[in-house]
Design a protein around this motif. Structure first.
Motif, short mmCIF file in Angstrom:
data_model
loop_
_atom_site.label_atom_id
_atom_site.label_comp_id
_atom_site.label_asym_id
_atom_site.label_seq_id
_atom_site.Cartn_x
_atom_site.Cartn_y
_atom_site.Cartn_z
N GLN A 313 0.83 -1.19 0.00
CA GLN A 313 0.00 0.00 0.00
C GLN A 313 0.87 1.26 0.00
O GLN A 313 1.88 1.32 0.70
CB GLN A 313 -0.92 0.02 1.23
N TYR A 314 0.45 2.26 -0.80
CA TYR A 314 1.12 3.57 -0.82
C TYR A 314 0.08 4.65 -0.58
O TYR A 314 -1.03 4.61 -1.12
CB TYR A 314 1.80 3.81 -2.16
N LEU A 315 0.45 5.62 0.23
CA LEU A 315 -0.40 6.76 0.51
C LEU A 315 0.44 8.03 0.46
O LEU A 315 1.45 8.13 1.15
CB LEU A 315 -1.05 6.63 1.90
N GLY A 316 0.05 8.97 -0.39
CA GLY A 316 0.81 10.22 -0.54
C GLY A 316 -0.09 11.43 -0.45
O GLY A 316 -1.28 11.37 -0.82
N ASN A 317 0.47 12.54 0.02
CA ASN A 317 -0.32 13.75 0.17
C ASN A 317 0.55 14.98 0.00
O ASN A 317 1.68 15.03 0.49
CB ASN A 317 -0.99 13.78 1.56
N ILE A 318 0.03 15.96 -0.74
CA ILE A 318 0.67 17.27 -0.88
C ILE A 318 -0.37 18.32 -0.50
O ILE A 318 -1.45 18.36 -1.08
CB ILE A 318 1.16 17.52 -2.31
#
Length: 790
Positions: A313-318
């Motif tokens: 699982q990958y989770l990214g936020n900007i």
């Protein structure tokens, strides 16, 4: 007209002594709650109707006569029977048969009770809510029992600031970032909200408040689904959001991919009044805040064998908040005459980025429910904050006295975390046993630079610049066991051991602070089911609240000439003991009596220097706090078209200050009540009325003013899975934080804040594909460290 006639008959029937027909609706598995039961006369007209309760039982009162009774439930064949009612007719068990032809084409949705009291949590069912179908995560939490969001703080009433989980996965965010994330969460995907007032030993012991677990809907195997949503929000400014969620689940592969984008602005206002011995300051803050956020998630699970599942699982936020802010400080002398006013203008540019990667593996050991799962996680976080400001002073005649300061304040924070954990479920005979452990290693670096730009050139000021490094290593192990002592009495106990080592180094102050503690955190749950009408439960748990990484940085962060904030590297963890006694009556009325005791509590202290006339935001361990109270939650389905959920809370606050901070504890009571109503205008349309009220109250260092909220919503389902929702929030603009008052060193400060609470939102969503999709969702193993990074 038919509905009106039915309602009129139901009301009239309350005042007559009609006959009775009763029964119980079941299937091959057990009871069916909220099945539909109707009585029809010879012409086929519906005479009266009801729903089965949680045990599948129902009772109908009606005049004597011959009728056709119809029992129906989605996914089952209708059950019909001709009956003659003379006295009491008991139909016994009515067994419904699944409709095999249509079962695979529908999503079975039972209309469960809205509020359920479990041994260690309160469960709020939101699937049927208009807010869910047209709103976001914040809207749902605003109507959840015992939950409130104010001034960017999410908390369980009586417990304090609380953490959020998504399908059991701890969110790394809090404050403004958490609110932004929840606003980007499609509430139509939310199934339940679990308010966990006393978290079990399996969860990290961190956080003096409880847990709020947002459980997303799941659907069936061998299918796919795509949901696209467009949202427009109008306040004094406006912003829009685009969301897309794709799910695929077939054979041995389960895949989830989602992207979310929000961009625009909202108005942010603050007001602060400071009463110094020699003069009075009235400070007004106006900001056009950016609401810019981009996030993405990708998850794939592979069923390697009948017993083993692997996943990545990958989770990214900007996120890029901030904006241009004008701070106007009007200064009056002792005679309340204008002395001068100060105008500070600044542009705050913020860029926050985080990435999380999780590997997960789970194996079923046997058919008895025994299993083992492991998680390996990596997380990084980077936050850059540049504030460029100038300060200009004006005399009482309105003429400028010149620019007194200009500066550029730059901060850069980087955090890396590596963690791994193992969880084992191992039931033995009548005991549900589970145990596991976790390791976590965190490194953080904070660099702050202060440049004086008054001369037109950027000149570094070393006395206002600093480098801060912090390390934290945590080892933990837990064991938990639950069993039914009798048919009515359930017991669950657990204990968690945590050993923590920390080290902080400040370059400017030449300080090196090390800290170490090893503690046990026990939990106890007892539940007694007296009968169908009464269930009692008791819980106890011990928690630890560690400071956020940024709170430990001793450097001063300047807002303007007169205001700055600073961290405290000497902050120690605080510990909380939580007790709660609950009672559920007829599964509709839930009563909770609770007490939490926090020792070595730390928090923000707003202080002012009467001589220099500066406003300072500091942090310290200074308080022992007792929070207690009672909470009543009642759900009523008044009619088939009118659902109501109501909450009434009385909270008490008692505090002792452990050290002299120049202030006296403020102790008192708070009354908070809410009443939320959903009206079904037709099969396609619903109308929503949500209200809440919070009295003025005092607790700890502060007192808070009275506030209330009235919100109206409407939702309509068009053909082809298209939905339109409109929500007008806080229509009277009365829900904002106001009159937050403290007195430190004889200086009174009164504060208020509003983040465009009054607004109107339009949402349009379209779904296509197969709605039966089933998605596996799991925790990140380093969620606690990610939460504290913000």
């Amino acid at each position: 007209m038919k509905r009106l006639a039915l309602v009129t008959f139901l009301i009239f029937s309350l005042f007559i002594n009609g006959q009775e027909v009763k029964g119980k609706v079941v299937d091959t598995i057990g009871e069916i709650a909220f099945a539909n039961i109707f009585l029809k006369d010879n012409s086929g007209k519906i005479v009266t109707g009801t729903n089965s309760n949680e045990k599948g039982n129902f009772t109908l009162k009606t005049p004597k006569g011959k009728y056709t009774i119809v029992v129906s439930f989605l996914g089952y064949k209708d059950w019909k029977k001709q009956i003659e009612i003379i006295n009491i007719v008991d139909l016994g068990e009515i067994k419904l048969i699944e409709n095999a032809e249509n079962l695979d084409e529908v999503v079975i949705q039972s209309k469960r009770r809205v509020i359920q009291q479990k041994v260690d949590r309160l469960i709020f069912d939101v699937e049927k809510s208009v807010v869910a179908e047209g709103g976001n995560g914040v809207d749902i939490l605003n109507v959840a029992p015992r939950v409130q969001i104010q001034n960017g703080v999410l908390e369980i009433l009586g417990k304090g600031p609380s953490r959020v989980l998504i399908n059991g996965r701890l969110s790394p965010l809090e404050g403004e970032e958490l609110t932004t994330f929840l606003e980007g969460l499609n509430a139509n995907d939310i199934k339940n909200i679990e308010v966990i007032t006393t978290p079990p030993a399996k969860f990290e012991a961190a956080g003096r408040g409880g847990l709020i677990n947002i459980i997303l809907k799941k659907s069936k195997l061998n299918s796919w689904n795509n949901l696209s949503t467009v949202v427009y929000n109008q306040n004094e400014f406006n912003f829009g959001s685009i969301r897309n969620n794709f799910s695929y689940n077939k054979n041995n592969i389960s895949l989830v991919a989602s992207v979310n984008a929000t961009k625009g602005h909202f108005k942010h206002t603050e007001d602060l009044q400071i009463q110094y011995p020699q003069n009075f300051w009235d400070i007004d803050i106006q900001s056009k805040e950016r609401n810019e956020n981009y996030s993405g998630r990708f998850q794939v699970d592979y069923q390697a064998s009948e017993k083993t599942t692997l996943g990545l699982q990958y989770l990214g936020n900007i996120s890029k908040p901030g904006g241009f802010t004008t701070v106007t400080s009007t200064v009056f002398d002792q005679n309340n005459q204008l002395d001068r006013w100060i105008e500070n203008k600044g542009d705050n540019k913020i860029d926050r980025r985080n990435n999380a990667i999780n590997f997960h593996a789970e194996t079923k050991l046997d058919t008895l429910g025994r299993s083992i799962s492991i998680d390996a996680d990596y997380f990084n976080y980077n936050a850059k904050n540049n504030r460029d400001f100038t300060t200009e002073v004006f005399g009482n005649d309105g003429n400028s006295m010149g620019i007194t300061s200009a500066a550029l304040n730059i901060s850069d924070q980087t955090i890396e975390n590596y963690s791994s954990k193992i969880d084992v479920n191992y039931p033995i005979n009548k005991v549900n046993l589970s145990f596991g452990g976790k390791t976590s290693f965190t490194n953080t670096k904070s660099n702050i630079l202060f440049f004086d730009t008054l001369s037109g050139n950027s000149i570094l000021d070393p006395s206002r610049s600093n480098n801060f490094e912090y390390e934290e290593n945590n080892l933990a192990a837990y064991v938990s066991a639950g069993t039914n002592l009798t048919k009515k009495l359930e017991l669950k106990v657990g204990v968690r051991l945590e050993s923590t080592n920390t080290k902080g180094i400040s370059e400017q102050t030449n300080q090196e602070i090390e800290n170490e503690f090893t503690k046990l955190f026990p939990t106890v749950y007892i539940s007694y089911n007296k009968n169908d009408n009464h269930t009692f439960s008791f819980s106890y748990g011990k928690r630890v609240d560690r400071p956020r990484f940024s709170d430990l940085n001793p450097f001063r962060y300047y807002i303007n000439d007169n205001s700055f904030g600073e961290g405290n590297p000497f902050l120690q963890p605080s510990f909380t003991d939580s007790f709660e006694l609950s009672h559920t009556y007829k599964r509709n009325l839930s009563s909770n009596l609770f007490l939490t005791v926090t020792t070595d509590g730390f928090g923000v202290i707003f202080t002012s220097d009467p001589v220099a006339q500066t406003q300072i935001v500091t942090r310290d361990n200074y308080i022992t706090q007792y929070n207690y109270g009672i909470s009543e939650n009642y759900n009523a389905n008044l009619f088939s078209w009118w659902e109501s959920q109501n909450s009434f809370n009385v909270l008490g606050f008692y505090s002792k200050f452990q050290k002299d901070i120049g202030a006296t504890p403020r102790n008192g009571f708070q009354v908070r009540a809410s009443s939320n109503h959903t009206f079904s205008l037709s099969k396609q349309s619903k109308f929503l009325v949500n209200t809440w009220y919070s009295s003025k109250y005092s607790g700890g260092l502060f007192s808070v003013g009275e506030s209330y909220n009235v919100s109206l919503g409407f939702q309509h389902n068009f053909k082809n899975n298209l939905k339109l929702s409109v929500l007008a929030s806080d229509i009277f603009n009365t829900s904002a934080l106001n009159n937050l008052t403290s007195v430190v060193d004889g200086v009174e400060q009164v504060y208020g804040q509003n983040d465009s609470n009054r607004n109107i939102r339009f949402s349009l969503s379209y779904s296509f594909g197969n709605k039966k999709i089933k998605v596996r969702d799991r925790n990140f193993g380093n969620d606690e460290e990610r939460r504290r990074s913000n």
